[in-house]
Design a protein around this motif. Structure first.
Motif, PDB file in Angstrom:
ATOM      1  N   ASN A   1      13.567  41.679 -21.353  1.00 57.20           N
ATOM      2  CA  ASN A   1      13.951  43.090 -21.201  1.00 57.20           C
ATOM      3  C   ASN A   1      15.447  43.292 -21.413  1.00 57.20           C
TER       4      ASN A   1
ATOM      5  N   PHE B   1      16.190  42.941 -25.049  1.00 56.40           N
ATOM      6  CA  PHE B   1      15.678  44.130 -25.735  1.00 56.40           C
ATOM      7  C   PHE B   1      16.692  45.264 -25.635  1.00 56.40           C
TER       8      PHE B   1
ATOM      9  N   TRP C   1      19.248  46.596 -28.907  1.00 55.34           N
ATOM     10  CA  TRP C   1      19.277  47.969 -29.412  1.00 55.34           C
ATOM     11  C   TRP C   1      20.672  48.581 -29.279  1.00 55.34           C
TER      12      TRP C   1
ATOM     13  N   LEU D   1      10.100  49.944 -17.712  1.00 53.72           N
ATOM     14  CA  LEU D   1       9.289  49.425 -18.808  1.00 53.72           C
ATOM     15  C   LEU D   1       8.056  48.740 -18.268  1.00 53.72           C
TER      16      LEU D   1
ATOM     17  N   GLU E   1       4.180  46.657 -19.950  1.00 54.39           N
ATOM     18  CA  GLU E   1       3.572  46.095 -21.152  1.00 54.39           C
ATOM     19  C   GLU E   1       2.675  47.083 -21.890  1.00 54.39           C
TER      20      GLU E   1
ATOM     21  N   THR F   1       4.228  51.868 -25.649  1.00 56.28           N
ATOM     22  CA  THR F   1       4.477  51.665 -27.073  1.00 56.28           C
ATOM     23  C   THR F   1       5.979  51.497 -27.302  1.00 56.28           C
ATOM     24  N   LEU F   2       6.350  51.095 -28.524  1.00 58.89           N
ATOM     25  CA  LEU F   2       7.767  50.920 -28.839  1.00 58.89           C
ATOM     26  C   LEU F   2       8.518  52.238 -28.682  1.00 58.89           C
ATOM     27  N   GLY F   3       7.908  53.329 -29.119  1.00 63.02           N
ATOM     28  CA  GLY F   3       8.549  54.639 -28.996  1.00 63.02           C
ATOM     29  C   GLY F   3       8.804  55.018 -27.548  1.00 63.02           C
TER      30      GLY F   3
ATOM     31  N   LYS G   1       9.154  52.905 -25.058  1.00 67.61           N
ATOM     32  CA  LYS G   1      10.197  52.023 -24.533  1.00 67.61           C
ATOM     33  C   LYS G   1      11.580  52.491 -24.972  1.00 67.61           C
ATOM     34  N   LEU G   2      11.685  52.892 -26.247  1.00 64.44           N
ATOM     35  CA  LEU G   2      12.973  53.369 -26.750  1.00 64.44           C
ATOM     36  C   LEU G   2      13.392  54.654 -26.044  1.00 64.44           C
TER      37      LEU G   2
END
Length: 319
Positions: A101, A104, A108, A172, A174, A177-179, A181-182
């Motif tokens: 995490n 990640f 970014w 966050l 599991e 989705t990536l979106g 999380k962003l």
């Protein structure tokens, strides 16, 4: 006699390993000299002396400090970070998700801050001593002057509470989705970007301006080349070494210095994990987290040194 680049790279790697060994010793000493008794803090003030003595024996706290250090170091070299005192679980398993995490979040932040810093640095040189340069330098100075916790709370109040654009708590899981999380990490990424952007931009500007004093730059200008082309093709490649160094130092900060930002946004990363276990006086977890942070910091600095060495044309093409 080997190639000069290979010799220097080998020296940097050896020095990095030595620094990591010394850092592990400092981490161990630092956690051992903390006031209080670990066994007593685990069992509580109401524990009997016999119970405390039995736990100290069980944890190996009666062994000499150097014996405990080398046992801990041997375990680390085998991938065993020990067991958390607070819950009895493997530290490696507890840290793995948290470390992912943190990486990640840091990756970014780096993806935005590094290109932006280089572009702004180039623009500041292109328009040096004019209003774009003064505006970029003024904004960067302001962002350097503000601590990250202050920027974080400002963003939470205005962007999250008042405008409702992004969540104030970066949680966050599991199933996201990536979106999603962003969206969750947007505010922490903005804070980290603002913290490291100014330093990288100012170093990029200073490094390029230093190269601009060279004779070959003056020759390129006399040929009638476009000023931005001179900067991009001639000045920037020769200023890459100091820029890479400052970028790597700031990337190390993104991973190591992320603790405050993670606590502000309740982000489930290494920083939050470390703070939680410091409050519980869970020494093995604190040692493991500190060693991982030290490893990341030293590794990124070694990479910066190696890139600087490889980028030096005198070493690439020895006479």
């Amino acid at each position: 006699m080997g190639h000069p680049i290979l010799n220097l790279v080998a020296q940097r790697i050896a020095l990095g390993l030595l620094l990591l060994f010394l850092a592990s010793g400092l981490i161990f000493i630092g956690t051992q000299i903390l006031p209080g008794d670990v066994a007593q803090s685990i069992l509580g003030q109401s524990a009997t002396p016999e119970a405390v003595a039995n736990l100290r024996k069980e944890l190996g706290l009666n062994d000499p400090a150097y014996v405990r250090y080398f046992k801990w170091l041997a375990g680390v070299l085998q991938g065993d970070l020990g067991t958390a005192l607070s819950n009895g679980k493997s530290i490696a398993e507890g840290i793995s998700t948290r470390l992912q995490n943190t990486l990640f979040l840091a990756s970014w932040a780096a993806a935005f801050s590094v290109p932006l810093a280089v572009i702004l640095g180039l623009l500041a040189v292109q328009y040096r001593n004019r209003w774009p340069d003064k505006l970029i330098s003024g904004v960067s100075l302001a962002s350097i002057s503000l601590p990250e916790f202050f920027i974080g709370y400002l963003l939470i109040y205005f962007v999250s509470v008042q405008l409702g654009w992004f969540p104030s708590v970066a949680i966050l899981n599991e199933t996201m989705t990536l979106g999603e999380k962003l969206n969750a990490i947007t505010l922490p990424v903005i804070v980290l970007t603002m913290v490291v952007l100014a330093h990288m931009m100012r170093m990029t500007r200073a490094a390029i301006l230093n190269v601009m004093q060279s004779a070959y730059i003056e020759t390129a200008e006399l040929k009638g080349l476009n000023p931005f082309t001179v900067i991009r093709k001639h000045a920037f490649p020769n200023a890459i070494a100091p820029i890479v160094n400052v970028v790597m130092i700031n990337l190390a900060y993104l991973v190591v210095g992320v603790v405050i930002v993670e606590v502000i946004f309740v982000y489930p990363g290494m920083g939050q994990y470390l703070v939680d276990h410091v409050s519980k006086r869970d020494v093995p977890v604190v040692q493991a987290c500190a060693l991982i942070f030290a490893s990341v910091y030293i590794s990124l600095n070694i990479i910066a040194d190696i890139v600087s060495i490889v980028a030096n044309p005198r070493l690439r093409h020895p006479k």
